[in-house]
Design a protein around this motif. Structure first.
Motif, PDB file in Angstrom:
ATOM      1  N   HIS A   5      57.515   2.218 -38.355  1.00 58.81           N
ATOM      2  CA  HIS A   5      57.336   3.465 -39.103  1.00 58.81           C
ATOM      3  C   HIS A   5      55.925   3.599 -39.653  1.00 58.81           C
ATOM      4  O   HIS A   5      55.670   4.403 -40.552  1.00 58.81           O
ATOM      5  N   GLY A   6      55.000   2.793 -39.113  1.00 59.23           N
ATOM      6  CA  GLY A   6      53.594   2.927 -39.463  1.00 59.23           C
ATOM      7  C   GLY A   6      53.176   2.244 -40.755  1.00 59.23           C
ATOM      8  O   GLY A   6      52.049   2.439 -41.213  1.00 59.23           O
ATOM      9  N   ARG A   7      54.050   1.424 -41.355  1.00 58.00           N
ATOM     10  CA  ARG A   7      53.701   0.736 -42.593  1.00 58.00           C
ATOM     11  C   ARG A   7      53.041  -0.611 -42.278  1.00 58.00           C
ATOM     12  O   ARG A   7      53.517  -1.351 -41.419  1.00 58.00           O
ATOM     13  N   THR A   8      51.962  -0.915 -42.987  1.00 57.29           N
ATOM     14  CA  THR A   8      51.301  -2.205 -42.826  1.00 57.29           C
ATOM     15  C   THR A   8      52.117  -3.277 -43.540  1.00 57.29           C
ATOM     16  O   THR A   8      52.401  -3.169 -44.729  1.00 57.29           O
ATOM     17  N   ILE A   9      52.500  -4.320 -42.818  1.00 60.55           N
ATOM     18  CA  ILE A   9      53.309  -5.402 -43.379  1.00 60.55           C
ATOM     19  C   ILE A   9      52.416  -6.620 -43.573  1.00 60.55           C
ATOM     20  O   ILE A   9      51.975  -7.240 -42.607  1.00 60.55           O
ATOM     21  N   ASP A  10      52.134  -6.946 -44.854  1.00 56.86           N
ATOM     22  CA  ASP A  10      51.212  -8.049 -45.138  1.00 56.86           C
ATOM     23  C   ASP A  10      51.729  -9.007 -46.212  1.00 56.86           C
ATOM     24  O   ASP A  10      50.977  -9.812 -46.747  1.00 56.86           O
ATOM     25  N   ILE A  57      50.575 -11.993 -37.646  1.00 60.44           N
ATOM     26  CA  ILE A  57      50.989 -10.592 -37.672  1.00 60.44           C
ATOM     27  C   ILE A  57      50.404  -9.866 -38.891  1.00 60.44           C
ATOM     28  O   ILE A  57      50.754  -8.727 -39.169  1.00 60.44           O
ATOM     29  N   GLY A  58      49.531 -10.566 -39.644  1.00 57.74           N
ATOM     30  CA  GLY A  58      48.844  -9.910 -40.750  1.00 57.74           C
ATOM     31  C   GLY A  58      49.340 -10.253 -42.135  1.00 57.74           C
ATOM     32  O   GLY A  58      48.929  -9.613 -43.116  1.00 57.74           O
ATOM     33  N   ILE A  59      50.202 -11.255 -42.270  1.00 54.26           N
ATOM     34  CA  ILE A  59      50.657 -11.650 -43.601  1.00 54.26           C
ATOM     35  C   ILE A  59      49.488 -12.254 -44.366  1.00 54.26           C
ATOM     36  O   ILE A  59      48.835 -13.193 -43.906  1.00 54.26           O
ATOM     37  N   LYS A  60      49.246 -11.714 -45.573  1.00 55.27           N
ATOM     38  CA  LYS A  60      48.136 -12.173 -46.407  1.00 55.27           C
ATOM     39  C   LYS A  60      48.592 -12.689 -47.768  1.00 55.27           C
ATOM     40  O   LYS A  60      47.856 -13.429 -48.426  1.00 55.27           O
ATOM     41  N   SER A  61      49.786 -12.264 -48.198  1.00 51.37           N
ATOM     42  CA  SER A  61      50.305 -12.684 -49.499  1.00 51.37           C
ATOM     43  C   SER A  61      51.676 -13.309 -49.307  1.00 51.37           C
ATOM     44  O   SER A  61      52.498 -12.791 -48.544  1.00 51.37           O
ATOM     45  N   VAL A  62      51.922 -14.399 -50.018  1.00 55.17           N
ATOM     46  CA  VAL A  62      53.203 -15.110 -49.933  1.00 55.17           C
ATOM     47  C   VAL A  62      53.754 -15.285 -51.339  1.00 55.17           C
ATOM     48  O   VAL A  62      53.023 -15.687 -52.252  1.00 55.17           O
ATOM     49  N   ARG A  63      55.035 -14.978 -51.499  1.00 58.81           N
ATOM     50  CA  ARG A  63      55.724 -15.236 -52.765  1.00 58.81           C
ATOM     51  C   ARG A  63      56.865 -16.193 -52.507  1.00 58.81           C
ATOM     52  O   ARG A  63      57.675 -15.972 -51.600  1.00 58.81           O
TER      53      ARG A  63
END
Length: 334
Positions: A5-10, A57-63
């Motif tokens: 749906h065009g959302r950036t997943i990071d 795949i562009g993950i930049k933040s982890v919780r």
């Protein structure tokens, strides 16, 4: 990368365990849950490998979440390994705060940058009712420890439940004298179909954020304070996400609201969730899961990458007012 749906997943939320040292009535039955078998829990080194793939795949933040993540052995090593990845901007933690007096400094030294502390009331008797454990002093000491360790920002997450009649103004005042960011989260009946609704809460207990802010302001004026002022996005704490922020005049911290029920933010969702048993969930409110653990153990990192791509393509546009999921919050990771 973008989803269908065009959302950036990071942003990736990782549940380290389904175990917890509390039994909050909206999260877990008093007798606990059927715990995941040891061999089915992702090992620390497996989580490290999965995060490494997720950065592709562009993950930049982890919780890191739970259950209660601080009860998981090896958490400091995991944080250090994730932080060492050049693509990762920050690693944060959601915790009930009880173990922070012993752990906050070590977690900070490992590379943890910020922390969210779940705390639904400042009343000791009500805390014991909600969590089924009399441990409020330890949770409050955890807030002090987080600040002293230099974690920044320190956020307080309070779930608002109409029938609990919590003192929201007292919570909001915590942001005045100390750099605390108090966030009120509308109650979400996640896991209700599995019997995790505690006292029988339902839709009637959802406390819309707009009404909450109005009620806090009314109390503020009664007590001689100026009402909350809305902040723009650039003025909020790190990790802006779905919260809308306000502040009292001259306050060191902020007051935020997160409105998953009354003001949907699905259109801006930027996250995936990984459960402790290695299932990738594109949406908190959906039971759709993708088996990362099996992919890693049978096919390696390229197979994990393929699962991430599949999950991205299946991320829904909205939760469509779904209430209740097969798994409870402690099993999903929030």
């Amino acid at each position: 990368m973008k989803d269908g749906h065009g959302r950036t997943i990071d942003y990736l939320r990782i549940s380290l365990t389904d175990r917890c040292n509390l039994r909050c009535i909206y999260c877990m039955p008093e007798e606990g849950i059927d715990l995941i078998e040891h061999e089915d829990i992702l090992r620390i080194e497996e989580i490290q490998r999965i995060v490494r793939v997720a950065t592709r795949i562009g993950i930049k933040s982890v919780r890191l979440t739970g259950g209660e993540p601080t009860v998981r052995r090896g958490i400091e090593d995991l944080i250090g390994d994730i932080v060492s990845l050049p693509e990762i901007r920050n690693v944060s933690l959601t915790t009930n705060g009880i173990l922070l007096p012993k752990m906050a400094r070590r977690l900070r030294e490992a590379g943890l940058s910020r922390v969210n502390i779940s705390l639904d009331t400042l009343d000791r008797r009500q805390y014991a009712q909600i969590t089924r454990r009399d441990r409020l002093p330890e949770a409050l000491a955890g807030i002090d420890a987080a600040l002293e360790a230099g974690l920044d920002p320190v956020k307080i997450n309070a779930v608002t439940v109409r029938s609990l009649n919590q003192d929201y103004f007292d919570f909001a005042k915590m942001s005045i004298e100390r750099p605390l960011h108090v966030r009120f989260i509308e109650y979400m009946p996640v896991g209700e179909s599995a019997g995790f609704d505690g006292l029988g809460w339902g839709e009637r207990d959802v406390y819309p954020s707009e009404q909450l802010v109005a009620d806090i302001n009314a109390r503020a004026v009664e007590r001689g304070f100026l009402p909350l002022e809305a902040l723009d996005g650039a003025s909020g704490p790190i990790g802006w996400g779905p919260a809308r922020y306000f502040s009292f005049s001259g306050a060191k911290g902020t007051v935020g609201v997160i409105s998953p029920r009354s003001r949907h933010f699905c259109g801006d969702c930027n996250r995936l969730r990984l459960t402790a048993d290695g299932k990738l969930r594109p949406c908190l409110f959906s039971d759709r899961e993708f088996d990362v653990r099996a992919a890693l153990r049978t096919g390696g990192e390229e197979a994990v990458y393929a699962v991430f791509l599949e999950a991205l393509g299946e991320k829904p546009d909205d939760h469509h007012d779904r209430v209740g999921t097969e798994r409870g919050m402690s099993q999903i990771g929030g």
